[in-house]
Design a protein around this motif. Structure first.
Motif, PDB file in Angstrom:
ATOM      1  N   HIS A 191       0.832  -1.206   0.000  1.00 37.61           N
ATOM      2  CA  HIS A 191       0.000   0.000   0.000  1.00 37.61           C
ATOM      3  C   HIS A 191       0.865   1.253   0.000  1.00 37.61           C
ATOM      4  O   HIS A 191       1.960   1.285   0.573  1.00 37.61           O
ATOM      5  N   GLY A 192       0.327   2.296  -0.635  1.00 37.67           N
ATOM      6  CA  GLY A 192       0.966   3.594  -0.668  1.00 37.67           C
ATOM      7  C   GLY A 192       2.222   3.608  -1.509  1.00 37.67           C
ATOM      8  O   GLY A 192       2.630   2.600  -2.095  1.00 37.67           O
ATOM      9  N   LYS A 213      -8.134  -2.469   6.096  1.00 29.56           N
ATOM     10  CA  LYS A 213      -8.273  -1.814   4.795  1.00 29.56           C
ATOM     11  C   LYS A 213      -8.263  -0.289   4.918  1.00 29.56           C
ATOM     12  O   LYS A 213      -7.823   0.414   4.001  1.00 29.56           O
ATOM     13  N   HIS A 214      -8.735   0.242   6.029  1.00 30.34           N
ATOM     14  CA  HIS A 214      -8.723   1.695   6.222  1.00 30.34           C
ATOM     15  C   HIS A 214      -7.341   2.174   6.664  1.00 30.34           C
ATOM     16  O   HIS A 214      -6.815   3.162   6.129  1.00 30.34           O
ATOM     17  N   GLU A 253      -4.772   2.610   3.990  1.00 30.23           N
ATOM     18  CA  GLU A 253      -4.778   3.845   3.211  1.00 30.23           C
ATOM     19  C   GLU A 253      -3.832   4.889   3.808  1.00 30.23           C
ATOM     20  O   GLU A 253      -3.475   5.864   3.139  1.00 30.23           O
ATOM     21  N   LYS A 274     -11.322   1.544  11.224  1.00 32.13           N
ATOM     22  CA  LYS A 274     -11.794   2.852  10.742  1.00 32.13           C
ATOM     23  C   LYS A 274     -11.472   3.978  11.723  1.00 32.13           C
ATOM     24  O   LYS A 274     -11.007   5.059  11.295  1.00 32.13           O
ATOM     25  N   ALA A 291      -7.667   4.855  11.358  1.00 33.10           N
ATOM     26  CA  ALA A 291      -7.417   5.612  10.129  1.00 33.10           C
ATOM     27  C   ALA A 291      -8.006   7.013  10.232  1.00 33.10           C
ATOM     28  O   ALA A 291      -7.405   7.994   9.762  1.00 33.10           O
ATOM     29  N   THR A 320      -5.953  10.506   9.930  1.00 33.82           N
ATOM     30  CA  THR A 320      -6.395  11.470   8.919  1.00 33.82           C
ATOM     31  C   THR A 320      -6.722  12.816   9.545  1.00 33.82           C
ATOM     32  O   THR A 320      -6.312  13.881   9.049  1.00 33.82           O
TER      33      THR A 320
END
Length: 441
Positions: free
Chosen positions: A80-81, A92-93, A96, A320, A323, A327
């Protein structure tokens, strides 16, 4: 500088320029499985059902299991990334946000049972009662908001050390963590005891406190046997309690947050992430208000059986919100000065916990934790376990090293942050620990 006698939690100069001003610790109680989260092991899948190859020696797990068949991971993996960090489909979150993570794949500790492992993770010792890391941070740096506690533990565990995990031990009690609820209480129902007086208005409380303070001052002035510093400490504690009544309820009130922010953290009636999402959002609000150290806790990562179902449930509850926290901190310009830590007290074994079950045993020999923000390298993996994920073989980071590095990022030299007790100087890292320079940005 030493804590001030008049106000021991006043903000103080660090030993050196800090990279971070505060810490948010995402504690995953029970021990997440490294080979099912951030440390893929293709060979483990190839050898599933077989005994451990002789070249690896004999595994005797902390639960006494020997010669159990190897258990492959049921997760799907992807890079990822821009950094290409491996993250399983459990997160999955969080995946990111891979380019913000500094993954420590060579973690190891000394013991594989929950209570001593949790105490060592939190305090640096599994044999004696010692101050927690949050207490040491508050002792060394003080706090920037005198109306709030400098160290908060949200939903702390009630077993496996309980309050010792956020206690101050031989440090003055003012440096212990303030607990909000406990792990058994939903965060939306959690409270701080005695924060609000149901019998008196704030004006009446102020008048009562003024009288009490005057009596204390007169008593200290008239009595030759009373240390005025001790009386001042009592007065200061009463004043802090009064000030907390006016500010802390507002910090804990999420009603002013936008729906977009609530959705970002997974907060909502009936949502699996609601409880941990509330913890994460409270942590952001507290750090934003000047709290030095906030620890959050999610339990039930201890899958001796039902590994897939159990880890699925824990990821649904935490992915979630984690993440969302990263964020939110980044978009508010807070991530660079906030150090975020994720992980449990140890990892899991590559073989089954019992020969007929889908589960893994405790593993202190090699596991994964990660850091983000606060001066660590972004999108970076440091260290490795062997091909089956049992032992850390390179880039090894002991808990003492982790503690030393966290203090370093906060502007504290772990060898200089000491407190004299029982005739000797104590520190969080005891006589151990090295700063892991390789992960510093």
């Amino acid at each position: 500088a030493a804590p001030s006698a008049g106000n021991p939690v006043a903000a103080r100069r660090p030993h050196h320029a800090p990279r971070a001003k505060s810490v948010i610790w995402l504690f995953m109680e029970g021990g997440p499985s490294q080979m099912d989260t951030f440390d893929p092991k293709p060979l483990l899948n190839e050898l599933e059902g077989q005994s451990l190859p002789e070249s690896f020696g004999t595994i005797i797990t902390p639960m006494g299991e020997t010669d159990s068949p190897l258990l492959g991971s049921k997760r799907k993996w992807a890079r990822h990334g821009e950094s290409g960090l491996w993250v399983s489909d459990l997160f999955k979150h969080t995946a990111e946000m891979a380019d913000e993570l500094c993954v420590l794949s060579g973690m190891h500790t000394d013991i594989g049972n929950h209570t001593p492992a949790m105490l060592q993770l939190h305090t640096g010792s599994f044999t004696f009662t010692r101050p927690s890391m949050g207490a040491w941070l508050l002792y060394g740096l003080g706090t920037e908001n005198q109306n709030l506690p400098g160290f908060v533990s949200i939903s702390p565990p009630v077993i496996n050390g309980g309050s010792k995990n956020y206690g101050s031990a031989f440090l003055p009690a003012v440096f212990q963590g303030t607990a909000i609820g406990d792990i058994k209480t939903p965060v939306r129902d959690a409270e701080i005891g005695n924060l609000v007086n149901p019998l008196l208005s704030r004006k009446a409380q102020r008048q009562q406190l003024n009288l009490l303070q005057q009596l204390n001052e007169d008593y200290a002035a008239e009595s030759a046997d009373v240390d005025a510093v001790d009386v001042d400490a009592v007065i200061d504690s009463f004043e802090l309690g009064f000030r907390m009544q006016s500010e802390l309820p507002d910090v804990m009130d999420l009603s002013g947050e936008t729906q977009e922010t609530l959705d970002l953290y997974g907060i909502g009636e009936g949502k699996p992430a609601d409880n941990f999402g509330r913890q994460c959002l409270l942590a952001r609000r507290m750090i934003e208000s000047g709290v030095r150290h906030v620890e959050l806790c999610d339990e039930f990562w201890d899958q001796h059986s039902g590994l897939v179902k159990g880890h699925n449930a824990r990821a649904a509850a935490t992915d979630k919100p984690i993440a969302g926290l990263l964020t939110d901190l980044r978009r508010r310009g807070m991530l660079d000065r906030t150090l975020v830590l994720w992980g449990g007290e140890f990892g899991r074994t590559p073989d089954t916990a019992k020969k007929d079950l889908d589960g893994r045993d405790h593993n202190p020999n090699g596991y994964t934790m990660w850091l983000a923000g606060g001066g660590v390298r972004r999108g970076f993996q440091y260290g490795a376990t062997d091909e089956l994920g049992f032992k850390a073989v390179s880039g090894r980071v002991h808990l003492h090293d982790l503690h030393a590095t966290i203090l370093q990022l906060m502007g504290l030299d772990h060898k200089r942050l000491t407190h004299r007790y029982a005739g000797r100087d104590f520190r969080l890292t005891d006589v151990h620990g090295r700063v892991v320079e390789e992960i510093l940005a």
